[in-house]
Structure formats: structure tokens, C-alpha cells
Scaffold this motif. Structure first.
Motif, PDB file in Angstrom:
ATOM      1  N   SER A 180      41.669  40.470  46.190  1.00 20.69           N
ATOM      2  CA  SER A 180      42.740  41.237  46.432  1.00 20.69           C
ATOM      3  C   SER A 180      43.871  40.851  45.753  1.00 20.69           C
ATOM      4  O   SER A 180      44.830  41.486  45.757  1.00 20.69           O
ATOM      5  CB  SER A 180      42.805  41.167  48.066  1.00 20.69           C
ATOM      6  OG  SER A 180      43.133  39.996  48.624  1.00 20.69           O
ATOM      7  N   ARG A 181      43.991  39.502  45.497  1.00 20.23           N
ATOM      8  CA  ARG A 181      45.438  39.026  44.734  1.00 20.23           C
ATOM      9  C   ARG A 181      45.293  38.758  43.232  1.00 20.23           C
ATOM     10  O   ARG A 181      45.328  39.337  42.279  1.00 20.23           O
ATOM     11  CB  ARG A 181      46.082  37.900  45.665  1.00 20.23           C
ATOM     12  CG  ARG A 181      46.370  38.213  46.997  1.00 20.23           C
ATOM     13  CD  ARG A 181      47.081  37.170  47.681  1.00 20.23           C
ATOM     14  NE  ARG A 181      47.545  37.781  49.269  1.00 20.23           N
ATOM     15  CZ  ARG A 181      48.295  36.892  49.969  1.00 20.23           C
ATOM     16  NH1 ARG A 181      48.458  35.535  49.580  1.00 20.23           N
ATOM     17  NH2 ARG A 181      48.518  37.149  51.323  1.00 20.23           N
ATOM     18  N   ASP A 182      44.503  37.470  43.094  1.00 21.09           N
ATOM     19  CA  ASP A 182      44.418  37.203  41.627  1.00 21.09           C
ATOM     20  C   ASP A 182      43.081  37.478  41.647  1.00 21.09           C
ATOM     21  O   ASP A 182      42.050  36.893  41.865  1.00 21.09           O
ATOM     22  CB  ASP A 182      44.668  35.705  41.664  1.00 21.09           C
ATOM     23  CG  ASP A 182      44.775  35.066  40.355  1.00 21.09           C
ATOM     24  OD1 ASP A 182      44.366  35.744  39.418  1.00 21.09           O
ATOM     25  OD2 ASP A 182      45.099  34.058  39.824  1.00 21.09           O
ATOM     26  N   VAL A 183      42.872  38.558  40.488  1.00 21.66           N
ATOM     27  CA  VAL A 183      41.531  38.747  40.128  1.00 21.66           C
ATOM     28  C   VAL A 183      40.596  37.976  38.869  1.00 21.66           C
ATOM     29  O   VAL A 183      39.706  38.307  38.674  1.00 21.66           O
ATOM     30  CB  VAL A 183      41.383  40.401  39.703  1.00 21.66           C
ATOM     31  CG1 VAL A 183      41.930  41.110  40.972  1.00 21.66           C
ATOM     32  CG2 VAL A 183      42.401  40.577  38.232  1.00 21.66           C
ATOM     33  N   LYS A 184      41.631  36.982  38.520  1.00 26.11           N
ATOM     34  CA  LYS A 184      40.958  36.092  37.550  1.00 26.11           C
ATOM     35  C   LYS A 184      39.906  35.119  37.847  1.00 26.11           C
ATOM     36  O   LYS A 184      40.217  34.529  38.944  1.00 26.11           O
ATOM     37  CB  LYS A 184      42.041  35.384  36.658  1.00 26.11           C
ATOM     38  CG  LYS A 184      43.180  36.360  36.045  1.00 26.11           C
ATOM     39  CD  LYS A 184      44.088  35.548  35.255  1.00 26.11           C
ATOM     40  CE  LYS A 184      45.219  36.221  34.564  1.00 26.11           C
ATOM     41  NZ  LYS A 184      46.226  35.535  33.885  1.00 26.11           N
ATOM     42  N   VAL A 185      38.961  35.072  37.333  1.00 24.82           N
ATOM     43  CA  VAL A 185      37.689  34.050  37.760  1.00 24.82           C
ATOM     44  C   VAL A 185      37.352  33.459  36.694  1.00 24.82           C
ATOM     45  O   VAL A 185      36.722  34.300  35.670  1.00 24.82           O
ATOM     46  CB  VAL A 185      36.343  35.098  38.347  1.00 24.82           C
ATOM     47  CG1 VAL A 185      35.276  34.096  38.753  1.00 24.82           C
ATOM     48  CG2 VAL A 185      36.801  35.703  39.605  1.00 24.82           C
ATOM     49  N   SER A 186      37.528  32.229  36.750  1.00 25.25           N
ATOM     50  CA  SER A 186      37.094  31.311  35.584  1.00 25.25           C
ATOM     51  C   SER A 186      35.829  30.883  35.298  1.00 25.25           C
ATOM     52  O   SER A 186      35.355  30.325  34.225  1.00 25.25           O
ATOM     53  CB  SER A 186      38.025  29.784  35.554  1.00 25.25           C
ATOM     54  OG  SER A 186      37.866  29.232  36.782  1.00 25.25           O
ATOM     55  N   GLU A 187      35.096  30.975  36.598  1.00 21.52           N
ATOM     56  CA  GLU A 187      33.704  30.334  36.667  1.00 21.52           C
ATOM     57  C   GLU A 187      32.702  31.552  36.306  1.00 21.52           C
ATOM     58  O   GLU A 187      32.572  32.513  37.036  1.00 21.52           O
ATOM     59  CB  GLU A 187      33.328  29.841  38.066  1.00 21.52           C
ATOM     60  CG  GLU A 187      31.782  29.405  38.250  1.00 21.52           C
ATOM     61  CD  GLU A 187      31.409  28.521  37.372  1.00 21.52           C
ATOM     62  OE1 GLU A 187      30.259  28.659  36.657  1.00 21.52           O
ATOM     63  OE2 GLU A 187      31.909  27.639  37.093  1.00 21.52           O
ATOM     64  N   PRO A 188      32.348  31.690  35.057  1.00 24.11           N
ATOM     65  CA  PRO A 188      31.182  32.498  34.517  1.00 24.11           C
ATOM     66  C   PRO A 188      30.112  33.086  35.422  1.00 24.11           C
ATOM     67  O   PRO A 188      30.069  34.232  35.593  1.00 24.11           O
ATOM     68  CB  PRO A 188      30.639  32.023  33.211  1.00 24.11           C
ATOM     69  CG  PRO A 188      31.540  31.078  32.873  1.00 24.11           C
ATOM     70  CD  PRO A 188      31.936  30.343  34.034  1.00 24.11           C
ATOM     71  N   SER A 189      29.770  31.923  36.223  1.00 24.48           N
ATOM     72  CA  SER A 189      28.607  32.521  37.073  1.00 24.48           C
ATOM     73  C   SER A 189      29.010  33.515  38.314  1.00 24.48           C
ATOM     74  O   SER A 189      28.211  34.394  38.634  1.00 24.48           O
ATOM     75  CB  SER A 189      27.839  31.217  37.624  1.00 24.48           C
ATOM     76  OG  SER A 189      28.826  30.595  38.625  1.00 24.48           O
ATOM     77  N   ILE A 190      29.996  33.315  38.692  1.00 26.00           N
ATOM     78  CA  ILE A 190      30.707  34.138  39.715  1.00 26.00           C
ATOM     79  C   ILE A 190      31.581  35.506  39.287  1.00 26.00           C
ATOM     80  O   ILE A 190      31.692  36.435  39.889  1.00 26.00           O
ATOM     81  CB  ILE A 190      31.555  33.523  40.589  1.00 26.00           C
ATOM     82  CG1 ILE A 190      31.701  34.264  42.137  1.00 26.00           C
ATOM     83  CG2 ILE A 190      32.783  33.176  40.300  1.00 26.00           C
ATOM     84  CD1 ILE A 190      30.460  34.135  42.918  1.00 26.00           C
ATOM     85  N   ALA A 191      31.633  35.301  37.934  1.00 21.77           N
ATOM     86  CA  ALA A 191      32.698  36.543  37.263  1.00 21.77           C
ATOM     87  C   ALA A 191      32.047  37.820  37.202  1.00 21.77           C
ATOM     88  O   ALA A 191      32.506  38.967  37.609  1.00 21.77           O
ATOM     89  CB  ALA A 191      33.346  36.102  35.993  1.00 21.77           C
TER      90      ALA A 191
END
Length: 278
Positions: A180-191
């Protein structure tokens, strides 16, 4: 029963996992999804808090878990009384426990699809429920959708376990994370499972089906209420929606103790009372 703290793990800046064990060594039985009431003590006295067990390592037999430990996941609450106790607790500290309680449990007769919706530490009761659903998923007797709402990547609790679960039962499981806030996901497995926005929008896009779905809601009260309203609009009844709200308690407002009057103050009050009574 009395339980003692055996282990503390920091999952994020604001979340810890705690493991308690009965002091007398007895085993605890509960249905996946149920909660227990813990009684703690601080300088103000004793107080209660309810926590769902998140035991993910224990096997489920005949819809029940028999375990020697109680696993909790707890989020920091500003001015929270339990936060002050648990986030500073040392191993060996003792609490009292009663339970189990709650109706956030899987029915004996499975529907075609179960939709689990959680925010933040509302994921806790779903971890043992996921263990319970492994056999019907492996047999292809169930479809499962798991919607997990968080503010940012740091709050995606048990991410490794959830991704492995999705991959193991990929044909029957749909796992989605809403940020809901920061949509950046650095971990490829969860992105690849991540989406921007609130978990309510993902539920709406699923188009829940009143003829085949059971929906379980756990977490933020506003999310639970909004999702329930959405589900009612598409035809689901209260019997098809199981709800549990996580209400975060704060410290009571404590008034400072009154100071005792001095002899001089008592004398002046007596003089004024005598004057006004004439």
C-alpha cells in the motif's frame, strides 16, 4: 497454564516472533486458526492480550495440532502495554495462558475454493491453516487464494515459506501480496507475486463466487469491514465469511497520584470552610 519465553526472533524493525513453552511440559492442542489469551504483568499490574498461534512446523492430524510450544508473531504498537513487555522481555519470563478460542477455522467440509485475506500480523493464524490444507491441495481437491496486504517489502513476513508453498502447489494456489505504500520489491522471488495498492482491490478483482467460495478475513479492522461489505455486495452470506479483527490495545491513561495535604494546607481549608459555613 503457565508458559515461559524460550525464543525471540526479530522479523523486521517492528515485528518479533516469540516462542513460549508450558512450564510443566504439557502439550497443547488447538485447531489451526485459533488464539490464546496471555496474561502479562507490568508496573501497573496484570493485563490480558489475545494472540493467534502461528505454529508452522507442527503437523496437523484430524484437523488439530498437538504441540509443545506456542509461537506468536507480534507487531510493535506505539504506547502499547504489551509492546513494552514483549519487546523488552528476557528468556525465561513467565506468563499465564488460557485457550484455545476462536472460530477462524477451516470447516470439516471443504468448499471448492478458500480465499484467505490478511494484513500485517494477521497472517499468524493462516500459517498453521496452510499446513492443514497441504493434503487437499496435493490431492487436487481444493483451490486456494491467499491475499496478503502490507505497507512495504519489510512487512512481508515469512516470505520464503509463502513463496515455496506457492511453488509447491502452483496448480492450485494463487498467492498475491499487496503493497500500500512503497511498491518496490528488491527480492525477485517475491516480486512476481506483488501488486500495488490495498488488499481489498485484489479481492475485488477475484470476483468472489457465492456458489463456491469460503472467505476468511484477518487483520486490520477497517480492511475486514471493507472486505465484508464487498463480499456481501457480490452475494456471499455471513456464513461464507469468517472474520477476525486485530485490535491493537494501547496503554491506559494513568493519572499521577495525588499528593497528601500538609498540615498547613489542611488548616487553611478548614478556615475557608468555616468562613463559608457561617
Amino acid at each position: 497454564m503457565e508458559v515461559k519465553l524460550e525464543q525471540v526472533d526479530h522479523l523486521s524493525a517492528s515485528t518479533i516472533a516469540l516462542r513460549f513453552a508450558p512450564v510443566n511440559g504439557e502439550r497443547i492442542k488447538f485447531r489451526p486458526g485459533q488464539f490464546f489469551r496471555f496474561t502479562f504483568n507490568d508496573s501497573l499490574g496484570s493485563f490480558e492480550r489475545s494472540y493467534s498461534l502461528c505454529n508452522v512446523d507442527d503437523a496437523v492430524n484430524n484437523g488439530e495440532i498437538s504441540t509443545s510450544v506456542l509461537d506468536l508473531v507480534v507487531s510493535r504498537v506505539e504506547k502499547g502495554r504489551a509492546t513494552n513487555v514483549l519487546f523488552s522481555a528476557t528468556l525465561g519470563e513467565v506468563a499465564k495462558v488460557t485457550g484455545p478460542y476462536g472460530r477462524l477455522v477451516i470447516p470439516q467440509t471443504l468448499p471448492p475454493r478458500i480465499i484467505l485475506v490478511a494484513t500485517s500480523v494477521g497472517i499468524a493464524p493462516y500459517l498453521p491453516i496452510l499446513r492443514q490444507l497441504e493434503m487437499p491441495l496435493a490431492a487436487g481437491k481444493l483451490r486456494l487464494t491467499f491475499l496478503f496486504g502490507v505497507r512495504d517489502e519489510s512487512e512481508i513476513l515469512y516470505a520464503d515459506y509463502l513463496v515455496k508453498y506457492q511453488q509447491k502447489y502452483a496448480a492450485f494456489v494463487d498467492f498475491r501480496v499487496s503493497l500500500s505504500r512503497d511498491v518496490k520489491v528488491s527480492e525477485p522471488s517475491i516480486a512476481s507475486y506483488s501488486h500495488a495498492g490495498y488488499v481489498q482491490r485484489q479481492l475485488e478483482q477475484l470476483v468472489p463466487d457465492a456458489d463456491q467460495d469460503l472467505v476468511m478475513l484477518c487483520g486490520n479492522p477497517a480492511m475486514v469491514d471493507e472486505c465484508f461489505d464487498l463480499l456481501k455486495r457480490v452475494g456471499l452470506t455471513a456464513r461464507q465469511v469468517i472474520r477476525e479483527k486485530y485490535v491493537f490495545a494501547k496503554d491506559p491513561v494513568v493519572q499521577p497520584p495525588r499528593k497528601a495535604l500538609t498540615d498547613e494546607q489542611r488548616r487553611l481549608i478548614a478556615e475557608k470552610m468555616s468562613k463559608y459555613s457561617r
